[in-house]
Design a protein around this motif. Structure first.
Motif, PDB file in Angstrom:
ATOM      1  N   PRO A 277      -2.110   3.294  -8.422  1.00 55.76           N
ATOM      2  CA  PRO A 277      -3.386   3.757  -7.851  1.00 55.76           C
ATOM      3  C   PRO A 277      -4.521   3.956  -8.842  1.00 55.76           C
ATOM      4  N   GLY A 278      -4.236   4.012 -10.156  1.00 57.49           N
ATOM      5  CA  GLY A 278      -5.317   4.165 -11.108  1.00 57.49           C
ATOM      6  C   GLY A 278      -5.999   2.864 -11.463  1.00 57.49           C
ATOM      7  N   CYS A 279      -5.410   1.742 -11.067  1.00 55.38           N
ATOM      8  CA  CYS A 279      -5.943   0.426 -11.401  1.00 55.38           C
ATOM      9  C   CYS A 279      -7.206   0.141 -10.594  1.00 55.38           C
ATOM     10  N   LEU A 280      -8.303  -0.204 -11.286  1.00 59.05           N
ATOM     11  CA  LEU A 280      -9.549  -0.490 -10.575  1.00 59.05           C
ATOM     12  C   LEU A 280      -9.387  -1.653  -9.613  1.00 59.05           C
ATOM     13  N   HIS A 281      -8.650  -2.682 -10.019  1.00 53.84           N
ATOM     14  CA  HIS A 281      -8.512  -3.851  -9.162  1.00 53.84           C
ATOM     15  C   HIS A 281      -7.639  -3.554  -7.950  1.00 53.84           C
ATOM     16  N   ALA A 282      -6.616  -2.734  -8.112  1.00 51.62           N
ATOM     17  CA  ALA A 282      -5.798  -2.343  -6.960  1.00 51.62           C
ATOM     18  C   ALA A 282      -6.639  -1.539  -5.974  1.00 51.62           C
ATOM     19  N   ALA A 283      -7.559  -0.737  -6.485  1.00 52.11           N
ATOM     20  CA  ALA A 283      -8.445   0.036  -5.610  1.00 52.11           C
ATOM     21  C   ALA A 283      -9.451  -0.877  -4.921  1.00 52.11           C
ATOM     22  N   MET A 284     -10.044  -1.822  -5.672  1.00 51.05           N
ATOM     23  CA  MET A 284     -10.961  -2.778  -5.057  1.00 51.05           C
ATOM     24  C   MET A 284     -10.267  -3.576  -3.963  1.00 51.05           C
ATOM     25  N   ASP A 285      -8.986  -3.822  -4.139  1.00 48.80           N
ATOM     26  CA  ASP A 285      -8.241  -4.633  -3.178  1.00 48.80           C
ATOM     27  C   ASP A 285      -8.111  -3.970  -1.809  1.00 48.80           C
TER      28      ASP A 285
ATOM     29  N   LEU B 238       0.826  -1.207   0.000  1.00 52.99           N
ATOM     30  CA  LEU B 238       0.000   0.000   0.000  1.00 52.99           C
ATOM     31  C   LEU B 238       0.861   1.258   0.000  1.00 52.99           C
ATOM     32  N   SER B 239       1.966   1.228   0.712  1.00 50.21           N
ATOM     33  CA  SER B 239       2.874   2.388   0.741  1.00 50.21           C
ATOM     34  C   SER B 239       3.485   2.620  -0.634  1.00 50.21           C
ATOM     35  N   ALA B 240       3.825   1.530  -1.330  1.00 47.52           N
ATOM     36  CA  ALA B 240       4.399   1.660  -2.669  1.00 47.52           C
ATOM     37  C   ALA B 240       3.377   2.233  -3.643  1.00 47.52           C
ATOM     38  N   ILE B 241       2.149   1.735  -3.599  1.00 48.11           N
ATOM     39  CA  ILE B 241       1.093   2.249  -4.485  1.00 48.11           C
ATOM     40  C   ILE B 241       0.884   3.732  -4.251  1.00 48.11           C
ATOM     41  N   ALA B 242       0.904   4.134  -2.990  1.00 43.18           N
ATOM     42  CA  ALA B 242       0.623   5.528  -2.637  1.00 43.18           C
ATOM     43  C   ALA B 242       1.670   6.497  -3.184  1.00 43.18           C
ATOM     44  N   THR B 243       2.862   6.011  -3.524  1.00 38.43           N
ATOM     45  CA  THR B 243       3.927   6.900  -4.018  1.00 38.43           C
ATOM     46  C   THR B 243       3.853   7.117  -5.526  1.00 38.43           C
ATOM     47  N   ARG B 244       2.994   6.377  -6.222  1.00 41.89           N
ATOM     48  CA  ARG B 244       3.006   6.398  -7.684  1.00 41.89           C
ATOM     49  C   ARG B 244       1.874   7.259  -8.251  1.00 41.89           C
ATOM     50  N   PRO B 245       2.091   7.813  -9.441  1.00 41.20           N
ATOM     51  CA  PRO B 245       0.996   8.516 -10.117  1.00 41.20           C
ATOM     52  C   PRO B 245      -0.003   7.509 -10.660  1.00 41.20           C
ATOM     53  N   ALA B 246      -1.234   7.935 -10.823  1.00 42.39           N
ATOM     54  CA  ALA B 246      -2.271   7.052 -11.349  1.00 42.39           C
ATOM     55  C   ALA B 246      -2.183   6.986 -12.865  1.00 42.39           C
ATOM     56  N   PHE B 247      -2.144   5.784 -13.391  1.00 48.24           N
ATOM     57  CA  PHE B 247      -2.204   5.579 -14.836  1.00 48.24           C
ATOM     58  C   PHE B 247      -3.653   5.329 -15.216  1.00 48.24           C
ATOM     59  N   THR B 248      -4.178   6.118 -16.151  1.00 47.30           N
ATOM     60  CA  THR B 248      -5.593   6.009 -16.501  1.00 47.30           C
ATOM     61  C   THR B 248      -5.794   5.717 -17.984  1.00 47.30           C
ATOM     62  N   GLY B 249      -4.855   5.008 -18.583  1.00 49.00           N
ATOM     63  CA  GLY B 249      -4.974   4.707 -20.002  1.00 49.00           C
ATOM     64  C   GLY B 249      -5.272   3.262 -20.310  1.00 49.00           C
ATOM     65  N   CYS B 250      -5.764   2.525 -19.313  1.00 46.96           N
ATOM     66  CA  CYS B 250      -6.022   1.087 -19.540  1.00 46.96           C
ATOM     67  C   CYS B 250      -7.422   0.831 -20.090  1.00 46.96           C
ATOM     68  N   PHE B 251      -8.391   1.711 -19.772  1.00 45.05           N
ATOM     69  CA  PHE B 251      -9.758   1.653 -20.275  1.00 45.05           C
ATOM     70  C   PHE B 251     -10.481   0.332 -19.979  1.00 45.05           C
ATOM     71  N   GLY B 252     -10.061  -0.347 -18.928  1.00 46.11           N
ATOM     72  CA  GLY B 252     -10.757  -1.571 -18.543  1.00 46.11           C
ATOM     73  C   GLY B 252     -10.599  -2.708 -19.522  1.00 46.11           C
ATOM     74  N   LEU B 253      -9.559  -2.685 -20.324  1.00 46.99           N
ATOM     75  CA  LEU B 253      -9.382  -3.717 -21.348  1.00 46.99           C
ATOM     76  C   LEU B 253      -9.007  -5.084 -20.779  1.00 46.99           C
ATOM     77  N   HIS B 254      -8.711  -5.140 -19.481  1.00 45.81           N
ATOM     78  CA  HIS B 254      -8.406  -6.443 -18.879  1.00 45.81           C
ATOM     79  C   HIS B 254      -9.614  -7.380 -19.006  1.00 45.81           C
ATOM     80  N   GLU B 255     -10.816  -6.851 -18.855  1.00 42.63           N
ATOM     81  CA  GLU B 255     -12.001  -7.699 -18.977  1.00 42.63           C
ATOM     82  C   GLU B 255     -12.177  -8.206 -20.413  1.00 42.63           C
ATOM     83  N   TRP B 256     -11.816  -7.402 -21.375  1.00 36.22           N
ATOM     84  CA  TRP B 256     -11.896  -7.810 -22.770  1.00 36.22           C
ATOM     85  C   TRP B 256     -10.860  -8.891 -23.066  1.00 36.22           C
ATOM     86  N   ALA B 257      -9.669  -8.738 -22.457  1.00 43.06           N
ATOM     87  CA  ALA B 257      -8.612  -9.726 -22.677  1.00 43.06           C
ATOM     88  C   ALA B 257      -8.954 -11.077 -22.056  1.00 43.06           C
ATOM     89  N   MET B 258      -9.889 -11.083 -21.113  1.00 43.57           N
ATOM     90  CA  MET B 258     -10.286 -12.331 -20.467  1.00 43.57           C
ATOM     91  C   MET B 258     -11.233 -13.163 -21.324  1.00 43.57           C
TER      92      MET B 258
END
Length: 304
Positions: A203-211, A120-140
């Motif tokens: 921090p921009g990852c939806l799954h990291a936030a859900m976690d 959690l400390s490592a995630i908190a130090t990073r900028p949020a990447f918001t260019g994934c557009f939820g494509l992980h679900e499509w890749a599944m």
């Protein structure tokens, strides 16, 4: 289990304070899980919400248990010591004051707490990447005729595959990447593993936030009940966007799609993603504080 003395620096809550908080927590938890409990009793499935209970192993009965958190002790109420005293990792003093036993908890879960703190400390130090557009679900579901959910694909299989092939996939979260179809694995720019999670989660990852819900659950009674429910509610809200932006057709649930294959859908996704990242950041900071307080508590020298 009883203890002869209270931990140094702990706060005591009178029953007039903690009893209303415990009742409010139970009512809130019951409200958050009511639909799921009703469906479970009727043996009905739900492609959106079941994830919270099956993947995360969430149990409504555990979620509704209110905990004051590490360093807070509960004075006896009209009916005697707080019920928490009968639960694992609690101690009851000779005067009936109940508190969380941080030392006993760390004896069982120190490695996990330190990992959660590092991650959690490592995630908190990073900028949020918001260019994934939820494509992980499509890749599944890429180039796969059988899918996890009994729902139709909005664009059909060929249309879904075309969206995947038209975009650059950059999924950093191992617990999403590990469900990619074999054909989609090579399309991902990253190769996340469990070992690289601390290095890649952002921090921009939806799954990291859900976690945040996952880590609050693993920290158990060290986490104040209100924070635990905040994390669960965030995961519930994010899960909706996760599925709305997926290739599945959610019209049977009355949920509109976030069509990430269009500029408008991408814009909506990023806007909501940033809002969730901000919410998760605040909750993550509180969980980091829980970890620090927990570790500091057991690292204090024992009085002579």
């Amino acid at each position: 289990m009883t203890a002869a003395c209270a931990p140094a620096g702990s706060d005591r809550l009178p029953a007039a304070v903690w009893l209303p908080r415990a009742r409010a927590h139970e009512e809130r938890a019951d409200g958050l899980t009511a639909a799921h409990r009703g469906r479970r009793a009727a043996r009905q499935r739900h492609a959106i919400d079941d994830f919270l209970y099956e993947y995360y192993g969430t149990r409504p009965s555990v979620l509704r248990r209110w905990h004051p958190g590490v360093g807070v002790r509960l004075e006896p109420g009209p009916d005697g010591p707080a019920p928490n005293g009968q639960w694992r990792w609690y101690v009851t003093d000779s005067d009936g004051v109940v508190g969380f036993d941080a030392a006993a908890f760390l004896a069982d879960r120190a490695e996990s707490v330190r990992f959660i703190s590092r991650l959690l400390s490592a995630i908190a130090t990073r900028p949020a990447f918001t260019g994934c557009f939820g494509l992980h679900e499509w890749a599944m579901v890429y180039r796969q005729r059988e899918h996890r959910h009994p729902l139709p694909l909005r664009l059909g299989q060929d249309g879904t595959d075309a969206v995947v092939e038209a975009h650059q996939i950059r999924c950093s979260h191992f617990d999403a990447f590990r469900f990619f179809t074999p054909e989609a694995v090579g399309l991902n720019r990253l190769r996340p593993t469990r070992a690289s999670q601390v290095d890649l989660d952002q921090p921009g990852c939806l799954h990291a936030a859900m976690d945040c819900h996952k880590w609050a659950t693993k920290l158990g009674p060290a986490v104040p009940g209100e924070l635990a429910l905040d994390c669960f509610e965030l995961a519930r809200d994010i899960r909706l966007l996760d599925m709305q932006a997926s290739p599945y057709d959610l019209s049977s649930y009355g949920e509109p799609a976030v069509a990430i294959e269009t500029p408008e859908g991408k814009a909506e996704y990023v806007t909501r993603q940033r809002e969730f990242a901000e919410r998760a950041g605040r909750l993550r900071a509180r969980l980091i504080e829980v970890c620090a307080t927990l570790l500091e508590t057991v690292e204090q020298p024992t009085p002579a």
